[in-house]
Design a protein around this motif. Structure first.
Motif, PDB file in Angstrom:
ATOM      1  N   HIS A   8       0.839  -1.192   0.000  1.00 16.55           N
ATOM      2  CA  HIS A   8       0.000   0.000   0.000  1.00 16.55           C
ATOM      3  C   HIS A   8       0.883   1.253   0.000  1.00 16.55           C
ATOM      4  O   HIS A   8       2.010   1.237   0.506  1.00 16.55           O
ATOM      5  CB  HIS A   8      -0.911  -0.004   1.232  1.00 16.55           C
ATOM      6  CG  HIS A   8      -1.946  -1.086   1.209  1.00 16.55           C
ATOM      7  ND1 HIS A   8      -2.956  -1.127   0.286  1.00 16.55           N
ATOM      8  CD2 HIS A   8      -2.112  -2.187   1.996  1.00 16.55           C
ATOM      9  CE1 HIS A   8      -3.716  -2.184   0.508  1.00 16.55           C
ATOM     10  NE2 HIS A   8      -3.224  -2.853   1.534  1.00 16.55           N
ATOM     11  N   PRO A   9       0.404   2.357  -0.545  1.00 20.41           N
ATOM     12  CA  PRO A   9       1.239   3.564  -0.650  1.00 20.41           C
ATOM     13  C   PRO A   9       1.535   4.199   0.698  1.00 20.41           C
ATOM     14  O   PRO A   9       0.756   4.090   1.647  1.00 20.41           O
ATOM     15  CB  PRO A   9       0.400   4.498  -1.524  1.00 20.41           C
ATOM     16  CG  PRO A   9      -0.997   4.015  -1.392  1.00 20.41           C
ATOM     17  CD  PRO A   9      -0.910   2.534  -1.193  1.00 20.41           C
ATOM     18  N   CYS A  10       2.677   4.857   0.766  1.00 23.09           N
ATOM     19  CA  CYS A  10       3.049   5.622   1.954  1.00 23.09           C
ATOM     20  C   CYS A  10       2.056   6.763   2.156  1.00 23.09           C
ATOM     21  O   CYS A  10       1.650   7.423   1.196  1.00 23.09           O
ATOM     22  CB  CYS A  10       4.461   6.175   1.775  1.00 23.09           C
ATOM     23  SG  CYS A  10       5.011   7.248   3.122  1.00 23.09           S
ATOM     24  N   LYS A  11       1.674   7.009   3.406  1.00 23.21           N
ATOM     25  CA  LYS A  11       0.730   8.086   3.719  1.00 23.21           C
ATOM     26  C   LYS A  11       1.440   9.385   4.136  1.00 23.21           C
ATOM     27  O   LYS A  11       0.793  10.345   4.527  1.00 23.21           O
ATOM     28  CB  LYS A  11      -0.231   7.627   4.812  1.00 23.21           C
ATOM     29  CG  LYS A  11      -1.124   6.481   4.358  1.00 23.21           C
ATOM     30  CD  LYS A  11      -2.120   6.051   5.429  1.00 23.21           C
ATOM     31  CE  LYS A  11      -3.007   4.926   4.923  1.00 23.21           C
ATOM     32  NZ  LYS A  11      -3.982   4.469   5.932  1.00 23.21           N
TER      33      LYS A  11
ATOM     34  N   TRP B 185       2.320  -6.310   2.191  1.00 25.87           N
ATOM     35  CA  TRP B 185       3.524  -7.150   2.123  1.00 25.87           C
ATOM     36  C   TRP B 185       4.691  -6.580   2.923  1.00 25.87           C
ATOM     37  O   TRP B 185       5.689  -7.256   3.170  1.00 25.87           O
ATOM     38  CB  TRP B 185       3.909  -7.292   0.657  1.00 25.87           C
ATOM     39  CG  TRP B 185       4.833  -8.402   0.291  1.00 25.87           C
ATOM     40  CD1 TRP B 185       5.279  -9.432   1.070  1.00 25.87           C
ATOM     41  CD2 TRP B 185       5.444  -8.583  -0.998  1.00 25.87           C
ATOM     42  NE1 TRP B 185       6.115 -10.255   0.348  1.00 25.87           N
ATOM     43  CE2 TRP B 185       6.222  -9.758  -0.914  1.00 25.87           C
ATOM     44  CE3 TRP B 185       5.379  -7.883  -2.194  1.00 25.87           C
ATOM     45  CZ2 TRP B 185       6.952 -10.228  -2.010  1.00 25.87           C
ATOM     46  CZ3 TRP B 185       6.099  -8.352  -3.278  1.00 25.87           C
ATOM     47  CH2 TRP B 185       6.875  -9.519  -3.188  1.00 25.87           C
ATOM     48  N   MET B 186       4.604  -5.338   3.326  1.00 26.53           N
ATOM     49  CA  MET B 186       5.792  -4.640   3.806  1.00 26.53           C
ATOM     50  C   MET B 186       6.366  -5.199   5.099  1.00 26.53           C
ATOM     51  O   MET B 186       7.588  -5.147   5.292  1.00 26.53           O
ATOM     52  CB  MET B 186       5.515  -3.152   3.959  1.00 26.53           C
ATOM     53  CG  MET B 186       5.598  -2.372   2.655  1.00 26.53           C
ATOM     54  SD  MET B 186       7.153  -2.568   1.724  1.00 26.53           S
ATOM     55  CE  MET B 186       8.362  -1.953   2.878  1.00 26.53           C
ATOM     56  N   ASN B 187       5.565  -5.721   6.008  1.00 25.24           N
ATOM     57  CA  ASN B 187       6.160  -6.249   7.238  1.00 25.24           C
ATOM     58  C   ASN B 187       7.135  -7.384   6.941  1.00 25.24           C
ATOM     59  O   ASN B 187       8.189  -7.500   7.575  1.00 25.24           O
ATOM     60  CB  ASN B 187       5.070  -6.712   8.205  1.00 25.24           C
ATOM     61  CG  ASN B 187       4.421  -5.560   8.941  1.00 25.24           C
ATOM     62  OD1 ASN B 187       4.978  -4.473   9.016  1.00 25.24           O
ATOM     63  ND2 ASN B 187       3.240  -5.787   9.477  1.00 25.24           N
ATOM     64  N   GLU B 188       6.795  -8.217   5.965  1.00 19.43           N
ATOM     65  CA  GLU B 188       7.712  -9.273   5.543  1.00 19.43           C
ATOM     66  C   GLU B 188       8.950  -8.675   4.874  1.00 19.43           C
ATOM     67  O   GLU B 188      10.081  -9.137   5.084  1.00 19.43           O
ATOM     68  CB  GLU B 188       6.994 -10.218   4.582  1.00 19.43           C
ATOM     69  CG  GLU B 188       7.838 -11.378   4.103  1.00 19.43           C
ATOM     70  CD  GLU B 188       7.094 -12.280   3.134  1.00 19.43           C
ATOM     71  OE1 GLU B 188       7.767 -12.993   2.352  1.00 19.43           O
ATOM     72  OE2 GLU B 188       5.834 -12.270   3.138  1.00 19.43           O
ATOM     73  N   ILE B 189       8.750  -7.625   4.077  1.00 16.68           N
ATOM     74  CA  ILE B 189       9.872  -6.992   3.378  1.00 16.68           C
ATOM     75  C   ILE B 189      10.787  -6.267   4.367  1.00 16.68           C
ATOM     76  O   ILE B 189      12.021  -6.309   4.235  1.00 16.68           O
ATOM     77  CB  ILE B 189       9.345  -6.055   2.278  1.00 16.68           C
ATOM     78  CG1 ILE B 189       8.698  -6.890   1.159  1.00 16.68           C
ATOM     79  CG2 ILE B 189      10.460  -5.171   1.722  1.00 16.68           C
ATOM     80  CD1 ILE B 189       8.038  -6.069   0.070  1.00 16.68           C
ATOM     81  N   TYR B 190      10.220  -5.589   5.361  1.00 19.56           N
ATOM     82  CA  TYR B 190      11.061  -4.958   6.387  1.00 19.56           C
ATOM     83  C   TYR B 190      11.995  -5.998   7.022  1.00 19.56           C
ATOM     84  O   TYR B 190      13.182  -5.740   7.249  1.00 19.56           O
ATOM     85  CB  TYR B 190      10.203  -4.341   7.490  1.00 19.56           C
ATOM     86  CG  TYR B 190       9.404  -3.122   7.093  1.00 19.56           C
ATOM     87  CD1 TYR B 190       9.957  -2.105   6.331  1.00 19.56           C
ATOM     88  CD2 TYR B 190       8.077  -2.978   7.510  1.00 19.56           C
ATOM     89  CE1 TYR B 190       9.222  -0.980   5.977  1.00 19.56           C
ATOM     90  CE2 TYR B 190       7.337  -1.862   7.167  1.00 19.56           C
ATOM     91  CZ  TYR B 190       7.903  -0.863   6.398  1.00 19.56           C
ATOM     92  OH  TYR B 190       7.170   0.238   6.054  1.00 19.56           O
ATOM     93  N   GLU B 191      11.440  -7.162   7.326  1.00 25.65           N
ATOM     94  CA  GLU B 191      12.244  -8.199   7.969  1.00 25.65           C
ATOM     95  C   GLU B 191      13.387  -8.655   7.066  1.00 25.65           C
ATOM     96  O   GLU B 191      14.496  -8.935   7.538  1.00 25.65           O
ATOM     97  CB  GLU B 191      11.348  -9.380   8.351  1.00 25.65           C
ATOM     98  CG  GLU B 191      12.039 -10.412   9.215  1.00 25.65           C
ATOM     99  CD  GLU B 191      11.085 -11.481   9.737  1.00 25.65           C
ATOM    100  OE1 GLU B 191      11.557 -12.401  10.432  1.00 25.65           O
ATOM    101  OE2 GLU B 191       9.866 -11.405   9.435  1.00 25.65           O
TER     102      GLU B 191
ATOM    103  N   TYR C  55      -0.626   0.447   8.200  1.00 24.53           N
ATOM    104  CA  TYR C  55      -1.308  -0.735   7.689  1.00 24.53           C
ATOM    105  C   TYR C  55      -1.026  -1.920   8.599  1.00 24.53           C
ATOM    106  O   TYR C  55       0.024  -1.973   9.238  1.00 24.53           O
ATOM    107  CB  TYR C  55      -0.837  -1.050   6.270  1.00 24.53           C
ATOM    108  CG  TYR C  55      -0.981   0.090   5.304  1.00 24.53           C
ATOM    109  CD1 TYR C  55      -2.218   0.374   4.721  1.00 24.53           C
ATOM    110  CD2 TYR C  55       0.110   0.894   4.978  1.00 24.53           C
ATOM    111  CE1 TYR C  55      -2.365   1.432   3.834  1.00 24.53           C
ATOM    112  CE2 TYR C  55      -0.033   1.950   4.092  1.00 24.53           C
ATOM    113  CZ  TYR C  55      -1.267   2.207   3.525  1.00 24.53           C
ATOM    114  OH  TYR C  55      -1.405   3.260   2.638  1.00 24.53           O
ATOM    115  N   PRO C  56      -1.961  -2.895   8.653  1.00 27.84           N
ATOM    116  CA  PRO C  56      -3.260  -2.876   7.990  1.00 27.84           C
ATOM    117  C   PRO C  56      -4.217  -1.877   8.641  1.00 27.84           C
ATOM    118  O   PRO C  56      -4.130  -1.614   9.833  1.00 27.84           O
ATOM    119  CB  PRO C  56      -3.779  -4.304   8.160  1.00 27.84           C
ATOM    120  CG  PRO C  56      -3.108  -4.793   9.389  1.00 27.84           C
ATOM    121  CD  PRO C  56      -1.758  -4.134   9.413  1.00 27.84           C
ATOM    122  N   ASN C  57      -5.133  -1.359   7.814  1.00 29.15           N
ATOM    123  CA  ASN C  57      -6.235  -0.535   8.311  1.00 29.15           C
ATOM    124  C   ASN C  57      -7.518  -1.293   7.967  1.00 29.15           C
ATOM    125  O   ASN C  57      -8.003  -1.242   6.842  1.00 29.15           O
ATOM    126  CB  ASN C  57      -6.227   0.843   7.656  1.00 29.15           C
ATOM    127  CG  ASN C  57      -7.279   1.766   8.248  1.00 29.15           C
ATOM    128  OD1 ASN C  57      -8.369   1.331   8.626  1.00 29.15           O
ATOM    129  ND2 ASN C  57      -6.963   3.047   8.322  1.00 29.15           N
TER     130      ASN C  57
END
Length: 355
Positions: free
Chosen positions: A154-157, A185-191, A174-176
């Motif tokens: 999802h896009p950056c706010k 997907w970003m939490n997996e990508i951050y890791e 996110y999630p909202n």
């Protein structure tokens, strides 16, 4: 403290508007057989929307938080805990060196283009070389955004533009659940970023820029550069509290010290400017360019046929070897950094312009 400005966001949807938007997810006539059930789900979704139930399941922030009694999103807390564990593993000198390889093309043979991307092939060259040299490569294929069911970045706010402490590490936007902004997907990508000792980004050029798949990830990594690891300090998204905190903010760089390499390819124009913009971004984040060899931009079939571009890449063995050299350079830099042989040139210097 500066004033929090208001007045841009539109009003919430009314009941009929919400029903119309909700129903677009079920356009296929096959859903008609569960119409009653969908109507019941829609009513619950409406209630969640009007009540702004962004994070319906929470846990107390607990000891060490600015406000231990604050109700944190369970999903955010789990992501934060995983990043802390990943950071500890990354710092453990006994672990295998890990290199994150990012394939940024939006094309794969499981979506409309019906063919793999050249970027994927180049990424596999890096993966094979690093695996043979004893590294643990982790290949992140961003084209899955176009081929997987309900996968999103999802896009950056742009919370950071209100105040940096409002931008949480990892991202808490996110999630909202009230807005159906889920399956991010970003939490997996951050890791993956936190776990890596080195990063190689391989990307094509789309209209003088990186593909949207890569730009979405880049924007969501803003929280890695100055982000706030304690949402209880701003009680979630309290803009006034974040503005007050920013007066003494230290802008922590959560990914600094990792080595990086770049491979940018195109067919007509834009490769140099795209490569420079990526290296400027990674430098700003505190990552370390492995060497001049680790930053590469090349044309594949200059003004040639798109239809024959894979065959053109087959023939360009020099480019293939240059890509392997990017991987070799990053591997060497990772070894040097982890052994203490190579240190950041700006180590010990204070930053007179924190941001």
């Amino acid at each position: 403290m500066s004033t929090v400005r208001k007045g841009q966001a539109p009003a919430k949807l009314n009941r009929d508007e919400f029903r119309l938007v909700f129903s677009r997810n079920f356009f296929n006539p096959s859903f008609e057989k569960v119409g009653k059930e969908l109507a019941a789900v829609e009513q619950v979704a409406w209630e969640n929307y009007v009540n702004s139930e962004k994070s319906p399941v929470t846990v107390k922030a607990g000891p060490g938080a600015a406000d231990p009694d604050y109700d944190l999103s369970v999903e955010w807390k789990e992501a934060s805990d995983r990043l802390k564990a990943a950071a500890a593993r990354q710092m453990d000198r006994d672990t295998q060196s890990r290199v994150l390889i990012i394939c940024a093309s939006a094309r794969n043979d499981g979506s409309c283009p019906s063919e793999i991307s050249k970027t994927w092939r180049l990424s596999k060259l890096c993966e094979e070389l690093l695996l043979a040299e004893g590294f643990e490569p982790d290949l992140l294929d961003l084209s899955l955004l176009t081929s997987d069911y309900d996968r999103h970045i999802h896009p950056c706010k742009a919370c950071a533009s209100t105040a940096m402490p409002l931008c949480h590490w990892p991202c808490s936007c996110y999630p909202n659940h009230s807005l159906n902004q889920n399956n991010d997907w970003m939490n997996e990508i951050y890791e993956k970023w936190v776990s890596a000792h080195g990063v190689i980004i391989l990307t094509p050029v789309y209209w003088y820029q990186v593909p949207a798949t890569l730009k979405l990830m880049i924007d969501r990594l803003v929280c890695a550069d100055g982000g706030n690891p304690d949402p209880s300090s701003t009680h979630g998204k309290k803009a006034e509290e974040a503005k007050a905190l920013e007066e003494n903010w230290d802008y922590p760089k959560h990914l600094a010290g990792r080595a990086y390499g770049l491979v940018v390819h195109g067919d007509v124009a834009g490769i140099e400017s795209t490569r420079r913009s990526l290296s400027d971004w990674l430098d700003w984040m505190g990552l370390i360019s492995a060497s001049p060899t680790s930053q590469l931009d090349r044309f594949v079939g200059y003004y040639g046929s798109y239809a024959d571009s894979h065959e053109t890449l087959d023939e360009d063995t020099a480019f293939q070897e240059e890509v392997r050299n990017v991987a070799r350079a990053v591997g060497t830099a990772v070894r040097d950094i982890r052994s203490g042989k190579s240190l950041p040139a700006n180590r010990g210097m204070g930053n007179p312009r924190k941001k």
